[in-house]
Enzyme design. Structure first.
Site, PDB file in Angstrom:
ATOM      1  CB  ALA A 149      72.658 -27.175  82.678  1.00 46.04           C
ATOM      2  NE  ARG A 189      81.917 -20.448  73.289  1.00 45.82           N
ATOM      3  CZ  ARG A 189      80.621 -20.723  73.244  1.00 45.82           C
ATOM      4  NH1 ARG A 189      79.745 -19.852  73.721  1.00 45.82           N
ATOM      5  NH2 ARG A 189      80.186 -21.857  72.741  1.00 45.82           N
ATOM      6  CB  SER A 201      77.061 -17.517  81.988  1.00 44.00           C
ATOM      7  OG  SER A 201      75.883 -17.929  81.363  1.00 44.00           O
ATOM      8  CB  CYS A 211      77.950 -28.102  80.301  1.00 43.61           C
ATOM      9  SG  CYS A 211      76.173 -28.045  80.596  1.00 43.61           S
ATOM     10  CE1 TYR A 258      70.351 -29.333  76.233  1.00 45.97           C
ATOM     11  CE2 TYR A 258      70.763 -27.110  77.002  1.00 45.97           C
ATOM     12  CZ  TYR A 258      71.199 -28.263  76.378  1.00 45.97           C
ATOM     13  OH  TYR A 258      72.477 -28.337  75.891  1.00 45.97           O
TER      14      TYR A 258
END
Length: 352
Positions: free
Chosen positions: A56, A322, A21, A24, A180
């Site tokens: 991103a 994570r 995934s 950042c 966002y």
């Protein structure tokens, strides 16, 4: 064994259903990825994931969450990204890039330095958004984008797609989640406009449809396009699952191949019922009602859990975040737990 079965989407075949995934790292310089990104993303490819997404990656300089975010807003960024995409591909994974714009949540400091808004006076910049409404107390009130400026942002997504392709990325994902910019237009909690980009559902989804169409104009038909959404704002009066399903129904005929179903981020202070696989029901509903492939994400940590999500038709792919920060070799551990065979790099075979 569903988790380790291949998945073909357009002309790209993933060797298994495990996706890194977008996460950042807040370690870029002027939008350029560094050695950290090569090692971070490359190790997940070596670890056995089939698709490795960048964090991103901003389509405009002012679209970065922080000054330490990666970008694809300049031609010079292509050369910085190319060796990373090549390394991922050389180790059997597909390189993917998530294109993003932070909108009103831009100009903050990295999380480990507080994650707070950074003012123009302190080296930050003026954020933009659908409406002149700050994300939270202490955040800068964003500049409300005009229709012409929205068109410029759509064009920035298109140009960034061209750069991502030049850098060697083969799957793109548009970030329309987590509060966002694109999500800000979708949610009635952040979009107070009264023009063709605000108000009724058809207007609020307009920019997302325009971005998808602009990206598809330059993305070869053989390559897939994903969209990450927040399936709900977790707040009454906000964006919700029913609207998400309707959005997916609009996006599929425009050339979107998969919806990556996350949630939240539009407004602060909401209560989210966290727990293992707490978002998988969103992926399942979108897949069933919109007839589109989906990815499940959020507290997916165990091999049997991931296998069950896929085997029961809740999603087509599992996105791990994570858990892959904790263990880049999770796919290899999962293969052992599920008694599946997975190839190891030649350099590591003596350990398998």
């Amino acid at each position: 064994m569903k988790l380790f079965s291949p998945f073909r989407i357009r002309e790209i075949e993933l060797k298994n259903r495990i996706v890194v995934s977008p996460m950042c790292e807040y370690s870029a310089k002027e939008g350029h990825p560094q050695a950290w990104h090569l090692v971070h993303l490359g190790s997940r490819a070596i670890g056995g994931a089939s698709l490795v997404f960048t964090e991103a990656t901003a389509v405009e300089k002012r679209g970065r969450i922080s000054s330490a975010d990666t970008g694809i807003y300049g031609d010079a960024h292509v050369a910085s990204w190319r060796p990373i995409a090549e390394f991922i591909r050389s180790h059997g994974a597909v390189p993917g890039m998530q294109l993003a714009h932070a909108g009103r949540k831009a100009s903050t400091s990295p999380p480990w330095t507080g994650g707070k808004p950074v003012s123009v006076q302190d080296g930050g910049w003026q954020p933009v958004g659908p409406s002149a409404l700050a994300f939270d107390a202490g955040y800068t009130v964003p500049h409300e984008l005009s229709a012409a400026e929205i068109g410029q942002i759509v064009a920035a997504f298109r140009k960034s797609t061209e750069r991502a392709l030049a850098a060697g990325f083969e799957i793109l994902e548009l970030h329309a989640a987590h509060g966002y910019l694109l999500h800000q237009f979708l949610s009635p909690l952040s979009n107070m406009r009264t023009d063709e980009y605000g108000g009724k559902f058809e207007n609020r989804i307009r920019i997302v449809k325009q971005v998808v169409s602009a990206v598809r104009e330059v993305l070869p038909q053989r390559l897939p396009l994903f969209v990450r959404v927040s399936a709900t704002d977790w707040k009454e009066g906000g964006w919700d699952l029913a609207q998400t399903i309707a959005l997916a129904q609009h996006l599929k005929p425009l050339g979107v191949d998969l919806v990556d179903a996350s949630s939240g981020g539009a407004v602060p202070g909401v209560k989210i019922p966290l727990g293992p696989g707490y978002q998988t029901g969103f992926a399942e509903a979108i897949r069933r009602e919109a007839g589109i492939a989906t990815g499940a994400v959020g507290m997916i940590t165990e091999p049997v859990q991931a296998e069950t999500i896929l085997a029961t038709g809740q999603a087509d792919l599992v996105f791990l975040a994570r858990e892959l920060l904790r263990d880049p070799y999770w796919p290899r551990r999962a293969a052992k737990a599920l008694d599946a065979k997975i190839e190891a790099p030649a350099q590591y075979q003596r350990a398998w």
